[in-house]
Design a protein around this motif. Structure first.
Motif, PDB file in Angstrom:
ATOM      1  N   LEU A  13       0.791  -1.165   0.082  1.00  0.00           N
ATOM      2  CA  LEU A  13      -0.076  -0.027  -0.062  1.00  0.00           C
ATOM      3  C   LEU A  13       0.892   1.116   0.076  1.00  0.00           C
ATOM      4  N   THR A  14       0.576   2.165  -0.728  1.00  0.00           N
ATOM      5  CA  THR A  14       1.338   3.345  -1.037  1.00  0.00           C
ATOM      6  C   THR A  14       0.389   4.708  -0.662  1.00  0.00           C
ATOM      7  N   THR A  15      -1.249   4.422  -0.957  1.00  0.00           N
ATOM      8  CA  THR A  15      -1.867   5.858  -0.830  1.00  0.00           C
ATOM      9  C   THR A  15      -3.168   5.010   0.085  1.00  0.00           C
ATOM     10  N   LEU A  16      -3.516   5.707   1.177  1.00  0.00           N
ATOM     11  CA  LEU A  16      -4.582   5.315   1.908  1.00  0.00           C
ATOM     12  C   LEU A  16      -5.340   6.581   2.254  1.00  0.00           C
ATOM     13  N   HIS A  17      -6.567   6.634   1.888  1.00  0.00           N
ATOM     14  CA  HIS A  17      -7.737   7.620   2.410  1.00  0.00           C
ATOM     15  C   HIS A  17      -8.914   6.966   3.423  1.00  0.00           C
ATOM     16  N   LEU A  18      -8.855   7.732   4.560  1.00  0.00           N
ATOM     17  CA  LEU A  18     -10.120   7.229   5.396  1.00  0.00           C
ATOM     18  C   LEU A  18     -10.851   8.424   5.884  1.00  0.00           C
ATOM     19  N   LYS A  32       3.000   6.005   1.750  1.00  0.00           N
ATOM     20  CA  LYS A  32       3.545   7.318   1.311  1.00  0.00           C
ATOM     21  C   LYS A  32       2.578   8.379   1.348  1.00  0.00           C
ATOM     22  N   ASN A  33       1.326   8.124   1.493  1.00  0.00           N
ATOM     23  CA  ASN A  33       0.438   9.180   1.063  1.00  0.00           C
ATOM     24  C   ASN A  33      -0.793   8.867   2.324  1.00  0.00           C
ATOM     25  N   LEU A  34      -1.269   9.467   3.337  1.00  0.00           N
ATOM     26  CA  LEU A  34      -2.260   9.168   4.215  1.00  0.00           C
ATOM     27  C   LEU A  34      -3.145  10.109   4.382  1.00  0.00           C
ATOM     28  N   THR A  35      -4.445  10.288   4.167  1.00  0.00           N
ATOM     29  CA  THR A  35      -5.364  11.323   4.511  1.00  0.00           C
ATOM     30  C   THR A  35      -6.562  10.608   5.312  1.00  0.00           C
ATOM     31  N   ASN A  92       3.488  12.343   2.635  1.00  0.00           N
ATOM     32  CA  ASN A  92       2.521  13.297   2.607  1.00  0.00           C
ATOM     33  C   ASN A  92       1.123  12.904   3.459  1.00  0.00           C
ATOM     34  N   LEU A  93       0.884  13.786   4.602  1.00  0.00           N
ATOM     35  CA  LEU A  93      -0.034  13.199   5.671  1.00  0.00           C
ATOM     36  C   LEU A  93      -1.009  14.569   5.791  1.00  0.00           C
ATOM     37  N   ARG A  94      -2.218  13.993   6.137  1.00  0.00           N
ATOM     38  CA  ARG A  94      -3.213  14.920   6.561  1.00  0.00           C
ATOM     39  C   ARG A  94      -3.854  14.377   8.042  1.00  0.00           C
ATOM     40  N   LEU A  95      -3.593  14.786   9.076  1.00  0.00           N
ATOM     41  CA  LEU A  95      -4.078  14.223  10.343  1.00  0.00           C
ATOM     42  C   LEU A  95      -4.194  15.172  11.629  1.00  0.00           C
ATOM     43  N   ILE A  96      -4.398  14.641  12.783  1.00  0.00           N
ATOM     44  CA  ILE A  96      -4.502  15.659  13.897  1.00  0.00           C
ATOM     45  C   ILE A  96      -3.753  14.979  15.127  1.00  0.00           C
ATOM     46  N   PHE A  97      -2.916  14.142  14.729  1.00  0.00           N
ATOM     47  CA  PHE A  97      -2.220  13.363  15.718  1.00  0.00           C
ATOM     48  C   PHE A  97      -1.051  13.844  16.623  1.00  0.00           C
ATOM     49  N   LYS A  98      -1.035  13.460  17.778  1.00  0.00           N
ATOM     50  CA  LYS A  98       0.392  14.129  18.546  1.00  0.00           C
ATOM     51  C   LYS A  98       1.691  13.627  18.188  1.00  0.00           C
ATOM     52  N   ASN A  99       1.955  12.204  18.141  1.00  0.00           N
ATOM     53  CA  ASN A  99       2.952  11.632  17.713  1.00  0.00           C
ATOM     54  C   ASN A  99       3.197  10.912  16.297  1.00  0.00           C
ATOM     55  N   ILE A 100       4.106  11.528  15.737  1.00  0.00           N
ATOM     56  CA  ILE A 100       4.186  10.829  14.378  1.00  0.00           C
ATOM     57  C   ILE A 100       5.690  10.234  14.153  1.00  0.00           C
ATOM     58  N   THR A 137       9.947   9.127   9.400  1.00  0.00           N
ATOM     59  CA  THR A 137      11.269   9.931   9.556  1.00  0.00           C
ATOM     60  C   THR A 137      11.362  10.539   8.202  1.00  0.00           C
ATOM     61  N   GLN A 138      10.687  10.351   6.944  1.00  0.00           N
ATOM     62  CA  GLN A 138      10.790  10.757   5.820  1.00  0.00           C
ATOM     63  C   GLN A 138       9.855  11.925   5.291  1.00  0.00           C
ATOM     64  N   LEU A 139       8.872  12.122   6.414  1.00  0.00           N
ATOM     65  CA  LEU A 139       7.741  12.979   6.085  1.00  0.00           C
ATOM     66  C   LEU A 139       8.125  14.326   5.645  1.00  0.00           C
ATOM     67  N   GLU A 140       7.366  14.682   4.552  1.00  0.00           N
ATOM     68  CA  GLU A 140       7.897  16.111   3.867  1.00  0.00           C
ATOM     69  C   GLU A 140       6.730  17.158   3.859  1.00  0.00           C
ATOM     70  N   ASN A 141       5.468  16.761   3.932  1.00  0.00           N
ATOM     71  CA  ASN A 141       4.459  17.606   4.007  1.00  0.00           C
ATOM     72  C   ASN A 141       3.576  17.264   5.330  1.00  0.00           C
ATOM     73  N   LEU A 142       2.972  18.075   5.951  1.00  0.00           N
ATOM     74  CA  LEU A 142       2.053  17.864   7.105  1.00  0.00           C
ATOM     75  C   LEU A 142       0.952  19.008   6.927  1.00  0.00           C
ATOM     76  N   THR A 143      -0.192  18.402   6.751  1.00  0.00           N
ATOM     77  CA  THR A 143      -1.392  19.378   6.429  1.00  0.00           C
ATOM     78  C   THR A 143      -2.612  19.156   7.341  1.00  0.00           C
ATOM     79  N   VAL A 144      -2.964  20.040   8.088  1.00  0.00           N
ATOM     80  CA  VAL A 144      -4.070  19.999   9.255  1.00  0.00           C
ATOM     81  C   VAL A 144      -5.156  20.960   8.651  1.00  0.00           C
ATOM     82  N   ASP A 145      -6.316  20.315   8.455  1.00  0.00           N
ATOM     83  CA  ASP A 145      -7.368  21.304   7.803  1.00  0.00           C
ATOM     84  C   ASP A 145      -8.708  21.113   8.706  1.00  0.00           C
ATOM     85  N   ASN A 146      -8.755  22.212   9.327  1.00  0.00           N
ATOM     86  CA  ASN A 146     -10.058  22.489  10.169  1.00  0.00           C
ATOM     87  C   ASN A 146     -10.452  21.097  10.883  1.00  0.00           C
TER      88      ASN A 146
END
Length: 304
Positions: free
Chosen positions: A165-170, A187-190, A211-219, A222-231
């Motif tokens: 798995l490379t892309t996961l949308h939940l 690689k991509n988690l939404t 690439n990650l869109r989340l609200i979590f505290k501990n991540i 190590t290769q994370l390049e973009n962190l997006t938090v949307d509303n």
């Protein structure tokens, strides 16, 4: 003149569509749901069995009134498909509280055919618990699981076994425990409209996540390049060491961890509440100042 009429008649009588290769006809039929695709194949004897060899059956937008009838229709279609054909993707929309047999049939067909893309959208008003069989596949590369109901759908507590798995949308999902440690190529988690169940801190252990869109505290990525938090409502925002880019959109300044986010190079903050004509409070101003101080290391900073 007779020759011209003969030529016109020849053009009219020639079935050019049926002469198209199967791969192209499959592509055309994939633009419709599987029910329309089956009905369309009745138009030509050449097409009669083409639907049975479709590599990407689409069960979305099938107009069947209730889940029981839809399950029977889907079972009939799956039984009629050519099981020697490689199936690359499956799309499924359904309404109502599906039982485990229904979900198990979906997973069994998809994963036994080494499906690489699976999209499941469930529209219901009740609480759902998905069986573990839906969360284990050696071939799946793209997975979209969305639940549209008043309460979040519950997923298994054990790690999801998706090594490819490379892309996961939940969406609309209740999450708990260490779920992504076996998703070694993720690689991509939404994550949208979801909640954490049974734990105070939810860890994401995905070493190749970029690439990650989340609200979590501990991540732990190590290769994370973009962190997006949307509303999203969040108690404390932190990121892994070396995170270069942060994009935050919300109604209030994000509560940032003092220990993390020191490596940020680019920050984009959009605070919707500050476009309101309501008079700003001193407390709000202090929160913005604290936020700016915690993000002072960023080279490029945008605040809207």
């Amino acid at each position: 003149m007779k020759s011209d009429h003969a030529n016109v008649r020849l053009v009219v009588e020639e079935d050019r569509i049926s002469r198209l290769p199967n791969e192209l006809i499959h592509k055309i039929l994939s633009c419709f749901d599987i029910k329309v695709a089956v009905q369309t194949c009745v138009l030509s004897s050449r097409w009669k069995l083409l639907w049975t060899s479709m590599p990407f059956p689409n069960f979305s937008n099938v107009k069947i009134p209730d889940l029981c009838s839809f399950a029977k229709f889907m079972t009939h279609v799956l039984c009629g498909l050519n099981h020697q054909i490689h199936v690359s993707s499956v799309k499924l929309d359904f309404k109502g509280a599906a039982n485990e047999d229904f979900v198990r049939n979906i997973a069994s067909y998809a994963f036994s055919h080494n499906v690489q893309e699976l999209a499941v959208n469930n529209w219901t008003i009740g609480l759902h618990v998905y069986p573990p069989c839906l969360f284990s596949s050696q071939s799946l590369k793209y997975f979209n699981l969305s639940f549209y109901g008043k309460r979040a759908c519950v997923t298994p507590k054990t790690p999801w076994d998706f090594p490819a798995l490379t892309t996961l949308h939940l969406s609309g999902i209740a999450l708990c425990g260490d779920l992504f440690s076996k998703c070694v190529n993720l690689k991509n988690l939404t994550l949208k409209r979801f909640r954490i169940k049974g734990v105070d801190v939810f860890d994401i252990n995905a070493p190749r996540l970029s690439n990650l869109r989340l609200i979590f505290k501990n991540i732990k990525a190590t290769q994370l390049e973009n962190l997006t938090v949307d509303n999203c409502r969040i108690k404390c925002l932190n990121g892994p060491p070396g995170l270069p880019c942060l994009c935050y959109r919300g109604y209030r300044p994000p509560p940032l961890s003092k220990d993390g986010l020191r490596s940020l190079n680019k920050v984009d903050i959009c605070l919707s509440m500050y476009f309101s004509p309501i008079l700003h409070k001193e407390e709000d101003a202090r929160k913005i100042i604290d936020m700016l101080q915690n993000l002072h290391s960023a080279k490029y900073f945008t605040l809207k």
